[in-house]
Design an enzyme around this catalytic site. Structure first.
Site, PDB file in Angstrom:
ATOM      1  CE1 TYR A 136      29.669  23.377 -36.016  1.00  0.00           C
ATOM      2  CE2 TYR A 136      27.580  22.264 -35.666  1.00  0.00           C
ATOM      3  CZ  TYR A 136      28.426  22.973 -36.476  1.00  0.00           C
ATOM      4  OH  TYR A 136      28.041  23.273 -37.758  1.00  0.00           O
TER       5      TYR A 136
HETATM    6  N1  LIG Z   1      29.524  19.696 -41.624  1.00  0.00           N
HETATM    7  C1  LIG Z   1      28.227  19.769 -41.498  1.00  0.00           C
HETATM    8  O1  LIG Z   1      27.482  18.764 -41.654  1.00  0.00           O
HETATM    9  C2  LIG Z   1      27.593  21.091 -41.140  1.00  0.00           C
HETATM   10  C3  LIG Z   1      26.233  21.140 -40.917  1.00  0.00           C
HETATM   11  C4  LIG Z   1      25.619  22.381 -40.697  1.00  0.00           C
HETATM   12  C5  LIG Z   1      26.395  23.539 -40.689  1.00  0.00           C
HETATM   13  N2  LIG Z   1      27.739  23.478 -40.868  1.00  0.00           N
HETATM   14  C6  LIG Z   1      28.501  24.752 -40.880  1.00  0.00           C
HETATM   15  O2  LIG Z   1      28.553  25.214 -42.210  1.00  0.00           O
HETATM   16  C7  LIG Z   1      29.669  26.104 -42.368  1.00  0.00           C
HETATM   17  C8  LIG Z   1      30.396  25.773 -43.671  1.00  0.00           C
HETATM   18  O3  LIG Z   1      30.757  24.400 -43.677  1.00  0.00           O
HETATM   19  P1  LIG Z   1      31.963  23.853 -44.605  1.00  0.00           P
HETATM   20  O4  LIG Z   1      31.796  22.393 -44.712  1.00  0.00           O
HETATM   21  O5  LIG Z   1      32.110  24.697 -45.794  1.00  0.00           O
HETATM   22  O6  LIG Z   1      33.188  24.158 -43.610  1.00  0.00           O
HETATM   23  P2  LIG Z   1      34.767  24.013 -43.897  1.00  0.00           P
HETATM   24  O7  LIG Z   1      35.022  23.346 -45.205  1.00  0.00           O
HETATM   25  O8  LIG Z   1      35.373  23.413 -42.660  1.00  0.00           O
HETATM   26  O9  LIG Z   1      35.218  25.549 -44.048  1.00  0.00           O
HETATM   27  C9  LIG Z   1      35.355  26.402 -42.974  1.00  0.00           C
HETATM   28  C10 LIG Z   1      36.310  27.502 -43.371  1.00  0.00           C
HETATM   29  O10 LIG Z   1      36.502  28.398 -42.281  1.00  0.00           O
HETATM   30  C11 LIG Z   1      37.832  28.844 -42.367  1.00  0.00           C
HETATM   31  N3  LIG Z   1      38.382  29.370 -41.133  1.00  0.00           N
HETATM   32  C12 LIG Z   1      38.632  28.669 -40.002  1.00  0.00           C
HETATM   33  N4  LIG Z   1      39.225  29.474 -39.112  1.00  0.00           N
HETATM   34  C13 LIG Z   1      39.361  30.682 -39.702  1.00  0.00           C
HETATM   35  C14 LIG Z   1      39.928  31.907 -39.289  1.00  0.00           C
HETATM   36  N5  LIG Z   1      40.483  32.044 -38.076  1.00  0.00           N
HETATM   37  N6  LIG Z   1      39.907  32.961 -40.131  1.00  0.00           N
HETATM   38  C15 LIG Z   1      39.354  32.846 -41.372  1.00  0.00           C
HETATM   39  N7  LIG Z   1      38.801  31.702 -41.829  1.00  0.00           N
HETATM   40  C16 LIG Z   1      38.816  30.629 -40.992  1.00  0.00           C
HETATM   41  C17 LIG Z   1      38.614  27.592 -42.739  1.00  0.00           C
HETATM   42  O11 LIG Z   1      39.888  27.955 -43.221  1.00  0.00           O
HETATM   43  P3  LIG Z   1      41.069  26.874 -43.373  1.00  0.00           P
HETATM   44  O12 LIG Z   1      40.742  26.168 -44.658  1.00  0.00           O
HETATM   45  O13 LIG Z   1      42.283  27.713 -43.465  1.00  0.00           O
HETATM   46  O14 LIG Z   1      41.021  25.982 -42.171  1.00  0.00           O
HETATM   47  C18 LIG Z   1      37.697  26.986 -43.779  1.00  0.00           C
HETATM   48  O15 LIG Z   1      38.017  27.465 -45.044  1.00  0.00           O
HETATM   49  C19 LIG Z   1      30.505  25.957 -41.101  1.00  0.00           C
HETATM   50  O16 LIG Z   1      30.248  27.059 -40.254  1.00  0.00           O
HETATM   51  C20 LIG Z   1      29.944  24.682 -40.456  1.00  0.00           C
HETATM   52  O17 LIG Z   1      30.053  24.713 -39.049  1.00  0.00           O
HETATM   53  C21 LIG Z   1      28.364  22.282 -41.112  1.00  0.00           C
END
Ligand SMILES: NC(=O)c1ccc[n+]([C@@H]2O[C@H](COP(=O)([O-])OP(=O)(O)OC[C@H]3O[C@@H](n4cnc5c(N)ncnc54)[C@H](OP(=O)(O)O)[C@@H]3O)[C@@H](O)[C@H]2O)c1
Length: 227
Positions: A136
């Site tokens: 990641y």
């Molecule tokens: N979790 C953590 O603690 C953490 C920490 C730092 C940074 N981040 C980053 O912060 C960002 C936002 O996090 P979050 O919690 O909001 O993530 P999330 O809820 O998993 O949302 C990610 C979105 O990306 C969409 N997606 C995936 N594949 C796609 C595709 N092929 N085309 C278009 N859309 C697509 C997903 O759609 P579907 O709903 O259809 O799957 C989902 O809506 C991410 O990049 C994550 O890596 C996360």
């Protein structure tokens, strides 16, 4: 200034939904565009949230197709991610998906670009031994580098561990980030969305910057003034 037109890639995600709602209720912005990957999500955003929506799966769409979707917008926010759904998808969404959207912005002439990356992505010593997160972080770090090499007016946001609590409006000053190591550098997703909105409104303070985001004790407005 006329209201900013913003497209959000990953709009159906947890940060994405909060961001769409904030943009939609702020008069500095036009109705936002939710870029999503299923017809059900398009219907939800059009009929329930009442914003514009585009069915564009960034893994499978060409750069030209993505460029068509964002054509005419002032800014693109990339908050998509594979979200633990397989190592392969980390590379097709978080890495190549982000790179394709950067290329699409360049092709469509959309200069402003904000990406949600991850805290300390540049620091390999920080993440190389975190079980399950190595691939990641490799993807996030490489995507960030492509963003920095682009011609875009970018902002790379690097939040810590994301929480779903209500926003506090408070961030940790960058010179005191390490005080937050014991709480996993956590930040509420609502504060990430608020910071994206403020970055869009304050390009002078945020363009060409990589910014760590962790909840703390400084109001977002003061934090931005100090960048
Ligand atoms: N979790 C953590 O603690 C953490 C920490 C730092 C940074 N981040 C980053 O912060 C960002 C936002 O996090 P979050 O919690 O909001 O993530 P999330 O809820 O998993 O949302 C990610 C979105 O990306 C969409 N997606 C995936 N594949 C796609 C595709 N092929 N085309 C278009 N859309 C697509 C997903 O759609 P579907 O709903 O259809 O799957 C989902 O809506 C991410 O990049 C994550 O890596 C996360």
């Amino acid at each position: 200034m006329s209201p900013l037109k913003v497209a959000v890639v990953g709009a159906s995600g947890k940060v994405g939904c909060l961001l769409i709602n904030q943009l939609n209720s702020n008069s500095s912005f036009s109705t936002p565009l939710a870029i999503v990957r299923t017809q059900d999500q398009v219907d939800h955003f059009k009929n329930k949230v009442r914003v514009d929506a585009s069915l564009t799966d960034i893994e499978n769409a060409s750069v030209s197709e993505i460029a068509d979707a964002i054509n005419g917008y002032d800014a693109v926010v990339f908050s998509a991610g594979a979200g633990g759904k397989g190592i392969g998808r980390i590379f097709t969404v978080d890495l190549d998906g982000c790179i394709k959207v950067v290329e699409a912005c360049e092709k469509a002439g959309v200069k402003r670009f904000i990406v949600v990356s991850a805290l300390k992505a540049e620091e390999r010593d920080f993440w190389c031994n975190i079980k399950g997160l190595r691939e990641y972080y490799i993807a996030k770090r490489s995507a960030d580098r492509e963003v920095r090499d682009s011609k875009l007016d970018y902002t790379i946001l690097q939040p810590g561990s994301l929480e779903l609590n209500k926003g506090t409006g408070l961030l940790q000053p960058l010179n005191r980030l390490e005080e937050k190591a014991s709480v996993n550098y956590s930040i509420n997703r609502e504060d990430v969305a608020s910071f994206i909105v403020q970055s869009l409104l304050h390009p002078d303070a945020t363009v060409k910057k990589t910014i760590s985001l962790v909840n703390g004790d400084e109001p977002i407005e003061t934090f931005i003034q100090g960048l």
